[in-house]
Scaffold this active site. Sequence first.
Site, PDB file in Angstrom:
ATOM      1  N   HIS A  44     107.028  35.701  19.858  1.00 43.65           N
ATOM      2  CA  HIS A  44     105.721  36.259  19.492  1.00 43.65           C
ATOM      3  C   HIS A  44     105.003  35.376  18.480  1.00 43.65           C
ATOM      4  O   HIS A  44     105.613  34.533  17.801  1.00 43.65           O
ATOM      5  CB  HIS A  44     105.881  37.677  18.928  1.00 43.65           C
ATOM      6  CG  HIS A  44     106.612  37.733  17.607  1.00 43.65           C
ATOM      7  ND1 HIS A  44     105.984  37.541  16.400  1.00 43.65           N
ATOM      8  CD2 HIS A  44     107.917  37.974  17.308  1.00 43.65           C
ATOM      9  CE1 HIS A  44     106.853  37.661  15.413  1.00 43.65           C
ATOM     10  NE2 HIS A  44     108.044  37.914  15.944  1.00 43.65           N
ATOM     11  N   CYS A  76     113.577  37.799  16.064  1.00 45.95           N
ATOM     12  CA  CYS A  76     112.656  37.282  17.082  1.00 45.95           C
ATOM     13  C   CYS A  76     112.436  35.783  16.878  1.00 45.95           C
ATOM     14  O   CYS A  76     112.875  35.193  15.889  1.00 45.95           O
ATOM     15  CB  CYS A  76     111.321  38.016  17.007  1.00 45.95           C
ATOM     16  SG  CYS A  76     111.383  39.737  17.554  1.00 45.95           S
TER      17      CYS A  76
END
Length: 241
Positions: free
Chosen positions: A202, A216
């Site tokens: 992301h 992440c």
Amino acid sequence: MLPVSPHVIGHRRPAAHAALGMALLVAGLAVPAAPASAAGPTTGTTVTLAAASQPTLRQGSRGAAVSQLQTRLTALRYDVGGVDGIFGPSTHHAVVAFQKVNGLVRDGIVGPRTWAALDRPVVPKPKYTHTGYSVEANLTRQVLYLAKGGSVVRILDASSGKASTPTPTGNWTVQRRIDGWRQSDLGLLWRPNYFYRGYAVHGATSVPTYPASHGCVRVPVPAMNRLWTTIRIGTPVHIYR
């Protein structure tokens, strides 16, 4: 090429030193690189006089030398975002990604060592081959590769999970996507591409030079915007060290 002893150069008078420098430049000889900085690893890249004569560039720099830098990075597949002669955040992250791949100090500053490495760069290859696009996160180098047909077509600066919340390694595919900001329990995610449970590639407003996320894989927000239309549900995602 034959190295020139710094002791020979250091004991010349200024005029003689300048003459020697011009002769070396014509001959294509090299000056040995300075000792490695304690701030991070380097490749021991030999710095040529041509590289040493280039201006030092950093975020905020402008002009023809910046355009030259951006053009070279773009040719090497780093995500500069465009050639405009302005050393902005996208150029900074492209330089950091280049320094990561080439084992240089990750300071985002283009000095003699980085200029020299741009002449003889490490050219990364994807670990996996797909006919379409795929995404690979190299956790050791802290970069993200967009690959296609066995070649890396784009290299992005990235920051993966810190030691206490590591990014899981393995082979997955993009399972779902959100076109916008997602407020998770651990922070804001821009345009997340989920590949395993709550783990995603992301965009983020903070992408340090080291592993800093909660698991992440972060990339800069503008880089995710440029990546968004290329990847989709089903795109292979490979995470490895």
